[in-house]
Design a protein around this motif. Structure first.
Motif, PDB file in Angstrom:
ATOM      1  N   MET A 211      39.150 -34.037 -33.082  1.00  0.00           N
ATOM      2  CA  MET A 211      38.635 -32.733 -33.481  1.00  0.00           C
ATOM      3  C   MET A 211      37.223 -32.860 -34.071  1.00  0.00           C
ATOM      4  O   MET A 211      36.354 -32.035 -33.820  1.00  0.00           O
ATOM      5  CB  MET A 211      39.566 -32.087 -34.506  1.00  0.00           C
ATOM      6  CG  MET A 211      40.976 -31.769 -33.996  1.00  0.00           C
ATOM      7  SD  MET A 211      41.029 -30.566 -32.651  1.00  0.00           S
ATOM      8  CE  MET A 211      41.349 -31.661 -31.236  1.00  0.00           C
ATOM      9  N   LEU A 212      36.996 -33.920 -34.846  1.00  0.00           N
ATOM     10  CA  LEU A 212      35.689 -34.131 -35.473  1.00  0.00           C
ATOM     11  C   LEU A 212      34.595 -34.341 -34.431  1.00  0.00           C
ATOM     12  O   LEU A 212      33.449 -33.923 -34.619  1.00  0.00           O
ATOM     13  CB  LEU A 212      35.749 -35.336 -36.409  1.00  0.00           C
ATOM     14  CG  LEU A 212      34.470 -35.682 -37.182  1.00  0.00           C
ATOM     15  CD1 LEU A 212      34.074 -34.528 -38.103  1.00  0.00           C
ATOM     16  CD2 LEU A 212      34.665 -36.966 -37.989  1.00  0.00           C
ATOM     17  N   ALA A 213      34.938 -34.948 -33.299  1.00  0.00           N
ATOM     18  CA  ALA A 213      33.951 -35.206 -32.249  1.00  0.00           C
ATOM     19  C   ALA A 213      33.389 -33.914 -31.672  1.00  0.00           C
ATOM     20  O   ALA A 213      32.289 -33.915 -31.094  1.00  0.00           O
ATOM     21  CB  ALA A 213      34.587 -36.038 -31.127  1.00  0.00           C
ATOM     22  N   GLY A 214      34.100 -32.829 -31.839  1.00  0.00           N
ATOM     23  CA  GLY A 214      33.611 -31.544 -31.348  1.00  0.00           C
ATOM     24  C   GLY A 214      32.420 -31.017 -32.119  1.00  0.00           C
ATOM     25  O   GLY A 214      31.828 -29.998 -31.720  1.00  0.00           O
ATOM     26  N   LEU A 215      32.035 -31.687 -33.194  1.00  0.00           N
ATOM     27  CA  LEU A 215      30.895 -31.242 -33.997  1.00  0.00           C
ATOM     28  C   LEU A 215      29.606 -31.236 -33.176  1.00  0.00           C
ATOM     29  O   LEU A 215      28.728 -30.391 -33.388  1.00  0.00           O
ATOM     30  CB  LEU A 215      30.746 -32.139 -35.227  1.00  0.00           C
ATOM     31  CG  LEU A 215      29.657 -31.755 -36.233  1.00  0.00           C
ATOM     32  CD1 LEU A 215      29.940 -30.381 -36.831  1.00  0.00           C
ATOM     33  CD2 LEU A 215      29.562 -32.806 -37.352  1.00  0.00           C
ATOM     34  N   VAL A 216      29.489 -32.157 -32.227  1.00  0.00           N
ATOM     35  CA  VAL A 216      28.262 -32.249 -31.427  1.00  0.00           C
ATOM     36  C   VAL A 216      28.056 -30.972 -30.614  1.00  0.00           C
ATOM     37  O   VAL A 216      26.987 -30.345 -30.658  1.00  0.00           O
ATOM     38  CB  VAL A 216      28.312 -33.472 -30.488  1.00  0.00           C
ATOM     39  CG1 VAL A 216      27.057 -33.524 -29.612  1.00  0.00           C
ATOM     40  CG2 VAL A 216      28.449 -34.759 -31.294  1.00  0.00           C
ATOM     41  N   ILE A 217      29.070 -30.559 -29.872  1.00  0.00           N
ATOM     42  CA  ILE A 217      28.937 -29.362 -29.050  1.00  0.00           C
ATOM     43  C   ILE A 217      28.888 -28.107 -29.915  1.00  0.00           C
ATOM     44  O   ILE A 217      28.231 -27.119 -29.564  1.00  0.00           O
ATOM     45  CB  ILE A 217      30.083 -29.275 -28.011  1.00  0.00           C
ATOM     46  CG1 ILE A 217      29.890 -28.064 -27.104  1.00  0.00           C
ATOM     47  CG2 ILE A 217      31.443 -29.213 -28.694  1.00  0.00           C
ATOM     48  CD1 ILE A 217      28.567 -28.034 -26.376  1.00  0.00           C
ATOM     49  N   PHE A 218      29.541 -28.142 -31.063  1.00  0.00           N
ATOM     50  CA  PHE A 218      29.481 -26.993 -31.974  1.00  0.00           C
ATOM     51  C   PHE A 218      28.043 -26.761 -32.453  1.00  0.00           C
ATOM     52  O   PHE A 218      27.552 -25.628 -32.455  1.00  0.00           O
ATOM     53  CB  PHE A 218      30.403 -27.218 -33.173  1.00  0.00           C
ATOM     54  CG  PHE A 218      30.292 -26.150 -34.229  1.00  0.00           C
ATOM     55  CD1 PHE A 218      30.904 -24.929 -34.065  1.00  0.00           C
ATOM     56  CD2 PHE A 218      29.554 -26.379 -35.383  1.00  0.00           C
ATOM     57  CE1 PHE A 218      30.790 -23.939 -35.035  1.00  0.00           C
ATOM     58  CE2 PHE A 218      29.432 -25.403 -36.359  1.00  0.00           C
ATOM     59  CZ  PHE A 218      30.061 -24.177 -36.178  1.00  0.00           C
TER      60      PHE A 218
ATOM     61  N   HIS B 101      36.670 -27.568 -26.610  1.00  0.00           N
ATOM     62  CA  HIS B 101      36.848 -28.985 -26.949  1.00  0.00           C
ATOM     63  C   HIS B 101      38.168 -29.203 -27.695  1.00  0.00           C
ATOM     64  O   HIS B 101      38.910 -30.156 -27.397  1.00  0.00           O
ATOM     65  CB  HIS B 101      35.682 -29.464 -27.818  1.00  0.00           C
ATOM     66  CG  HIS B 101      35.821 -30.872 -28.298  1.00  0.00           C
ATOM     67  ND1 HIS B 101      35.349 -31.966 -27.600  1.00  0.00           N
ATOM     68  CD2 HIS B 101      36.401 -31.377 -29.430  1.00  0.00           C
ATOM     69  CE1 HIS B 101      35.625 -33.071 -28.260  1.00  0.00           C
ATOM     70  NE2 HIS B 101      36.259 -32.746 -29.378  1.00  0.00           N
ATOM     71  N   ALA B 102      38.467 -28.327 -28.638  1.00  0.00           N
ATOM     72  CA  ALA B 102      39.707 -28.471 -29.412  1.00  0.00           C
ATOM     73  C   ALA B 102      40.934 -28.359 -28.516  1.00  0.00           C
ATOM     74  O   ALA B 102      41.873 -29.165 -28.626  1.00  0.00           O
ATOM     75  CB  ALA B 102      39.751 -27.415 -30.524  1.00  0.00           C
TER      76      ALA B 102
END
Length: 428
Positions: free
Chosen positions: A47-54, A191-192
């Motif tokens: 879930m944390l890896a989605g920070l890039v696209i966010f 992503h989530a």
């Protein structure tokens, strides 16, 4: 833009925030952080890896300067970071393909496409009030039910938190959008959803990836079919159009009700009409969660139904040309243009939940093409510029929306139609 005045429909008189998805993700992240002790590390890291696209999506929402290609690249980076942190990948789609998936490169490639493709697909279906959020609630609920079968409590909890956060947004976005999801929300929620499924599949070999594809069927099918359709028509794959399934649904509803394509009532109604279409595959994904062959059969059937229903709807709309143009005729008749040659490129254009009636026409077979745009209860906006071809007029419209925003092509709020000089386009 944090508040987008272009995102106002007939019932919107105030600027509408575009960062509803950011609020969804913020509440989602806070709850996960507070309950991190009860969530496995691999799921938290995914879930944390989605920070890039966010972040990429949020920059686009605020600055409007992140290209679709850059956002897709950011989605791939998020997928790569998630793979690197969790060492988890999409497993073999069928048991017969296990030897092929034994090579590391193929699982990495499939996972990269699976994750970034879901992100991009979620953004593409975010065209109607409540459409992307209602689908995401269905998908996250389906993943929760599957996780109940496998006993993955943390996936159940995470899916429920995401669904609850989406419900709060949905109540503000449907039926009359008081807030929009924006790119940050659409991409990060995609992503989530993708990684809730990937983590669940990595932990449970009995869970069929094809069943998870059924859960993700609607956005993936709409995107894949759009790519195939543009390729068959020899058009650029990345060229936007108004031929996604939700565009077609609004046109069908307009024909059934006799309303204009841009009527604000059709937007939320189209979302309701589409709900059975995206809910049915997700339900069968739950039913066939550990049955690869049945899940494959369901995928084939739903793919065929998707394509047949799409072309059938297009065919129904095309038959209208025999009696009168597909586009709304009332403004043309009022202007004495009832006999105008209307281009098939025109139609209902949806962006950021705003429906715009685009008409491209010419008075004589050899005459220049004209562009008329209108939204909701506004009067027509007739552009002073003339075009050599209808395609040139359409590309001018897309360019204007991209450079000057949706507000630049909305009709005049006054009652009397008027002519408006073309905008000053800036070099991109």
């Amino acid at each position: 833009m944090l508040a987008d005045t272009a995102a106002q429909q007939a019932l919107h008189s105030k600027p509408t925030p575009r960062i509803g998805g950011a609020a969804v993700l913020l509440s989602f992240a806070v709850v996960l952080f507070l309950n991190r002790a009860n969530i496995e590390t691999d799921l938290l890291l995914a879930m944390l890896a989605g920070l890039v696209i966010f972040v990429a999506g949020l920059k686009e929402d605020i600055c409007r300067n992140v290209s679709p290609r850059a956002r897709l690249l950011a989605a791939m980076i998020s997928a790569a970071v998630a793979m690197g942190l969790t060492a988890e990948f999409v497993p073999s789609l069928l048991p017969q393909l296990d030897p092929v998936f034994g090579f590391l490169l193929l699982p990495v490639l499939v996972t990269l496409i699976w994750s970034s493709g879901t992100c991009h697909a979620m953004n593409l279906i975010d065209g109607l009030n409540g459409l992307s959020s209602s689908y995401a609630m269905v998908a996250s609920s389906a993943i929760v039910v599957i996780a109940m079968q496998t006993g993955d409590v943390d996936v159940q909890f995470t899916g429920l938190v995401l669904c609850a956060a989406l419900l709060g947004f949905f109540l503000l976005n449907w039926p009359f959008a008081k807030i929009f999801m924006g790119d940050a929300g659409a991409y990060a929620i995609g992503h989530a959803l993708a990684w809730l499924g990937i983590v669940l599949m990595a932990r449970n070999p009995q869970l069929s990836p094809l069943a998870m594809l059924l859960v993700l069927f609607w956005p993936v099918a709409d995107t894949a079919f759009s790519i195939m359709r543009r390729w068959m028509l020899k058009k650029a794959i990345n060229q936007p159009d108004r031929m996604h399934f939700h565009h077609i649904m609004i046109r069908l509803l307009a024909r059934l009700t006799g309303k204009r394509h841009s009527d604000p009532d059709l937007n939320p109604l189209a979302t309701l009409a589409l709900m059975p279409f995206f809910a049915a595959p997700a339900v069968l994904g739950v039913v066939f969660w550990n049955s690869p062959l049945l899940a494959l059969l369901a995928l084939v059937v739903f793919t065929a139904l998707f394509m047949l229903s799409y072309w059938a709807a297009v065919g129904v709309l095309a038959t209208r040309k025999a009696s009168k143009p597909l586009l709304a005729e009332k403004p043309l008749a009022q202007a004495g243009l009832a006999t105008a040659d209307v281009s098939a490129l025109g139609g209902m254009y949806v962006k950021e939940a705003v429906s715009i009636d685009v008409r491209i026409l010419r008075m004589t077979p050899q005459g220049p093409w004209q562009l008329i745009t209108q939204s909701g209860a506004r009067a027509d906006r007739k552009w002073s510029r003339h075009f050599r071809t209808d395609e040139e007029a359409w590309l001018f419209f897309l360019r204007t929306v991209e450079v000057d925003g949706v507000a630049s092509v909305l009709g005049d709020p006054k009652i009397v139609p008027f002519k408006q000089p073309e905008p000053q386009l800036q070099a991109s």
